[in-house]
Design a protein around this motif. Structure first.
Motif, PDB file in Angstrom:
ATOM      1  N   ASN A   1     -30.548  -6.803  -6.600  1.00 34.64           N
ATOM      2  CA  ASN A   1     -29.163  -6.369  -6.476  1.00 34.64           C
ATOM      3  C   ASN A   1     -29.184  -4.849  -6.394  1.00 34.64           C
ATOM      4  O   ASN A   1     -29.546  -4.180  -7.357  1.00 34.64           O
TER       5      ASN A   1
ATOM      6  N   SER B   1     -26.356  -3.388  -4.976  1.00 36.11           N
ATOM      7  CA  SER B   1     -24.974  -3.144  -4.574  1.00 36.11           C
ATOM      8  C   SER B   1     -24.484  -1.828  -5.169  1.00 36.11           C
ATOM      9  O   SER B   1     -24.856  -1.446  -6.272  1.00 36.11           O
TER      10      SER B   1
ATOM     11  N   ASP C   1     -34.319 -10.256   0.930  1.00 35.05           N
ATOM     12  CA  ASP C   1     -33.348 -10.953   0.072  1.00 35.05           C
ATOM     13  C   ASP C   1     -32.719  -9.998  -0.942  1.00 35.05           C
ATOM     14  O   ASP C   1     -32.803 -10.201  -2.154  1.00 35.05           O
TER      15      ASP C   1
ATOM     16  N   ASN D   1     -29.237  -7.603  -1.995  1.00 30.87           N
ATOM     17  CA  ASN D   1     -27.807  -7.331  -1.853  1.00 30.87           C
ATOM     18  C   ASN D   1     -27.617  -5.816  -1.842  1.00 30.87           C
ATOM     19  O   ASN D   1     -27.792  -5.158  -2.864  1.00 30.87           O
TER      20      ASN D   1
ATOM     21  N   GLY E   1     -24.686  -4.570  -0.662  1.00 26.66           N
ATOM     22  CA  GLY E   1     -23.244  -4.428  -0.457  1.00 26.66           C
ATOM     23  C   GLY E   1     -22.700  -3.124  -1.008  1.00 26.66           C
ATOM     24  O   GLY E   1     -23.002  -2.740  -2.131  1.00 26.66           O
TER      25      GLY E   1
ATOM     26  N   SER F   1     -27.908  -8.482   2.561  1.00 29.08           N
ATOM     27  CA  SER F   1     -26.464  -8.299   2.710  1.00 29.08           C
ATOM     28  C   SER F   1     -26.196  -6.821   2.939  1.00 29.08           C
ATOM     29  O   SER F   1     -26.500  -5.985   2.090  1.00 29.08           O
TER      30      SER F   1
ATOM     31  N   ARG G   1     -23.045  -5.785   3.815  1.00 26.01           N
ATOM     32  CA  ARG G   1     -21.583  -5.715   3.809  1.00 26.01           C
ATOM     33  C   ARG G   1     -21.111  -4.359   3.292  1.00 26.01           C
ATOM     34  O   ARG G   1     -21.485  -3.926   2.211  1.00 26.01           O
TER      35      ARG G   1
END
Length: 136
Positions: free
Chosen positions: A61, A63, A79, A81, A83, A101, A103
């Motif tokens: 993570n 993010s 894999d 994140n 974001g 991700s 995003r």
């Protein structure tokens, strides 16, 4: 290990392996060449003037992370994140992003030579976008 809010300033962590919770961690003026991050929570981390070249990020993570003046040459993200992450004045040459991700990610003032997302060169994506934009 739980290292929430940890601060790393001016240290050499090259070839280090991280398995920890590092939410809100701050890395400044740090060499992390070829570091390995596996299943780590680095949400809201701040990377400033850092060398993360040839590092591996797996199942993370990241993010809301911020990368400023960061070298990520040859880095690999699998894999992850990312974001709402922000990359400013970064070198992403030959980096690879797989199953990531992206995003709301913002990338400014970056070298993306050889960078791939899901196996596709970013330069090819830009070329396709520009070609399509000219047809409109």
């Amino acid at each position: 290990a739980n290292m929430v809010g940890a601060a790393f300033n001016g240290v050499d962590l090259s070839d280090a392996t991280f398995y920890a919770v590092l939410v809100n961690a701050k890395f400044t003026d740090t060499n992390m060449n070829a570091a390995k991050f596996d299943d780590v929570n680095l949400g809201d981390a701040d990377f400033n003037n850092i060398n993360l070249s040839n590092s591996r990020f797996n199942y993370l993570n990241l993010s809301n992370a911020k990368y400023t003046e960061a070298k990520l040459v040859g880095a690999e993200f699998n894999d992850v994140n990312l974001g709402n992450a922000n990359f400013n004045d970064v070198d992403l040459a030959n980096s690879r992003f797989n199953g990531v991700s992206l995003r709301n990610v913002e990338i400014t003032d970056a070298n993306t030579d050889g960078m791939k997302i899901n196996g596709v060169l970013v330069s090819d994506l830009f070329d396709a976008y520009n070609s399509n934009a000219q047809k409109s």
